[in-house]
Scaffold this active site. Structure first.
Site, PDB file in Angstrom:
ATOM      1  N   HIS A 175      -1.030  11.029  -2.110  1.00  0.00           N
ATOM      2  CA  HIS A 175      -2.293  10.484  -1.537  1.00  0.00           C
ATOM      3  C   HIS A 175      -3.200  11.587  -1.194  1.00  0.00           C
ATOM      4  CE1 HIS A 175      -5.119   9.079   1.617  1.00  0.00           C
ATOM      5  NE2 HIS A 175      -5.287   8.164   0.690  1.00  0.00           N
ATOM      6  N   ASP A 218      -1.314   6.392  -5.623  1.00  0.00           N
ATOM      7  CA  ASP A 218      -2.239   7.248  -5.811  1.00  0.00           C
ATOM      8  C   ASP A 218      -1.823   8.492  -6.488  1.00  0.00           C
ATOM      9  OD1 ASP A 218      -4.172   6.485  -3.664  1.00  0.00           O
ATOM     10  OD2 ASP A 218      -2.114   6.727  -2.807  1.00  0.00           O
ATOM     11  N   HIS A 228       0.861  -1.198  -0.047  1.00  0.00           N
ATOM     12  CA  HIS A 228       0.075  -0.156  -0.011  1.00  0.00           C
ATOM     13  C   HIS A 228       0.891   1.297   0.031  1.00  0.00           C
ATOM     14  CE1 HIS A 228      -2.844   3.036   2.425  1.00  0.00           C
ATOM     15  NE2 HIS A 228      -3.442   2.762   1.243  1.00  0.00           N
TER      16      HIS A 228
END
Length: 290
Positions: A81, A68, A39
């Site tokens: 992000h 992201d 992640h």
């Protein structure tokens, strides 16, 4: 209980053309081993969404990374992000008078000046916010696979087409990448649908947990349904798997963000197909030991 054969998973996961190396498909009790996805890179150990984060994932032997994507004032795609630069850079120090420091209000050159590592630890001082182009080249260099999230698409009209153009320029829309190395996801169903319409060959994921009554609609444009682990159940995973996605294969489930061994084993028992985690080594070891 929901069990699936390894052979079926390797040919069906994320579409009939997506073939997973045997090292990525391993049993967890009666279940196939979920993919482990780093992640924002290995973000428990390095500054999230940076080149060191994906390098750390590679060093840990984790093939899949998640990121992201957002856009600067002058149209550069960058990997970050938050819609604000405040949390993960020194933007307050460099540009003190420009609160609330939104990504969309800064040029690419201004973002490139920022330190995106010192907040995490002194060892990462001077780390930069990568452009998507820089990021893709490092992922390719590391022979990794990418779960790319289009973040806040409502702030960036046309970001889907722009992202796909960049991916194409970097060689990521050929059969080899589409078959086994790329998934594009978003919390916005509209954004996922746009990606699917523009490039039907791309595997797509919807971030969230639609009602079971609505799953048939998502199955028209999403290959995966990716809910938070806190709301997940074995029954929901099984229901998702019963639907056929746009590429003729069962819908799949990746869940986020799982960082402890016990929870990793629990969601694996639900039959999820992927676990998104800040601690990919911890999750992998938990699945290995199960």
């Amino acid at each position: 209980m929901h069990a699936r054969a390894v052979a079926a998973t390797t040919t069906a996961l994320l579409g009939t053309t997506l073939l997973l190396p045997t090292s990525e498909v391993r049993a967890v009790g009666a279940y196939d081993r979920p993919l482990v996805v780093a992640h924002r890179g290995a973000s428990a150990y390095t500054p999230e969404n940076t080149l060191p984060a994906i390098d750390k994932a590679a060093a840990l032997g984790i093939p899949w990374v998640e990121n992201d994507v957002q856009r600067t004032k002058d149209g550069e795609l960058v990997v970050i992000h938050d819609d604000s630069l405040q949390r993960t850079t020194n933007v307050e120090e460099v540009f003190p008078g420009r609160a609330p420091w939104k990504v969309k209000d800064f040029t690419a050159a201004e973002v490139a000046r920022l330190d995106a590592g010192s907040w995490f630890g002194p060892a990462f001082a001077g780390t930069r916010v990568p452009t998507l182009e820089q990021y893709m080249r490092r992922v390719e260099h590391n022979h990794q696979k990418l779960l790319l999230e289009i973040k806040n698409p409502q702030l960036y009209p046309g970001i889907e087409r722009q992202t796909l153009k960049l991916l194409g320029n970097e060689g990521w829309l050929d059969h080899r990448h589409l078959a086994s190395r790329l998934i594009v996801q978003s919390f916005s169903a509209d954004s996922v649908r746009i990606v699917h319409d523009l490039k039907p060959g791309i595997r797509t994921g919807f971030l969230g947990q639609p009602s079971t009554a609505d799953l048939h609609q998502y199955a028209g444009f999403a290959d995966l349904i990716n809910p938070s682990h806190g709301t997940l159940s074995a029954g929901y995973v099984s229901t998702v798997h019963a639907f056929t996605g746009p590429h003729g294969s069962p819908l799949r489930v990746f869940t986020w963000v799982v960082d402890d061994a016990a929870r990793a084993r629990t969601v694996a028992g639900y039959g999820v197909d992927g676990i998104i985690t800040n601690k990919p080594d911890v999750v992998r070891e938990a699945l290995d030991a199960s």
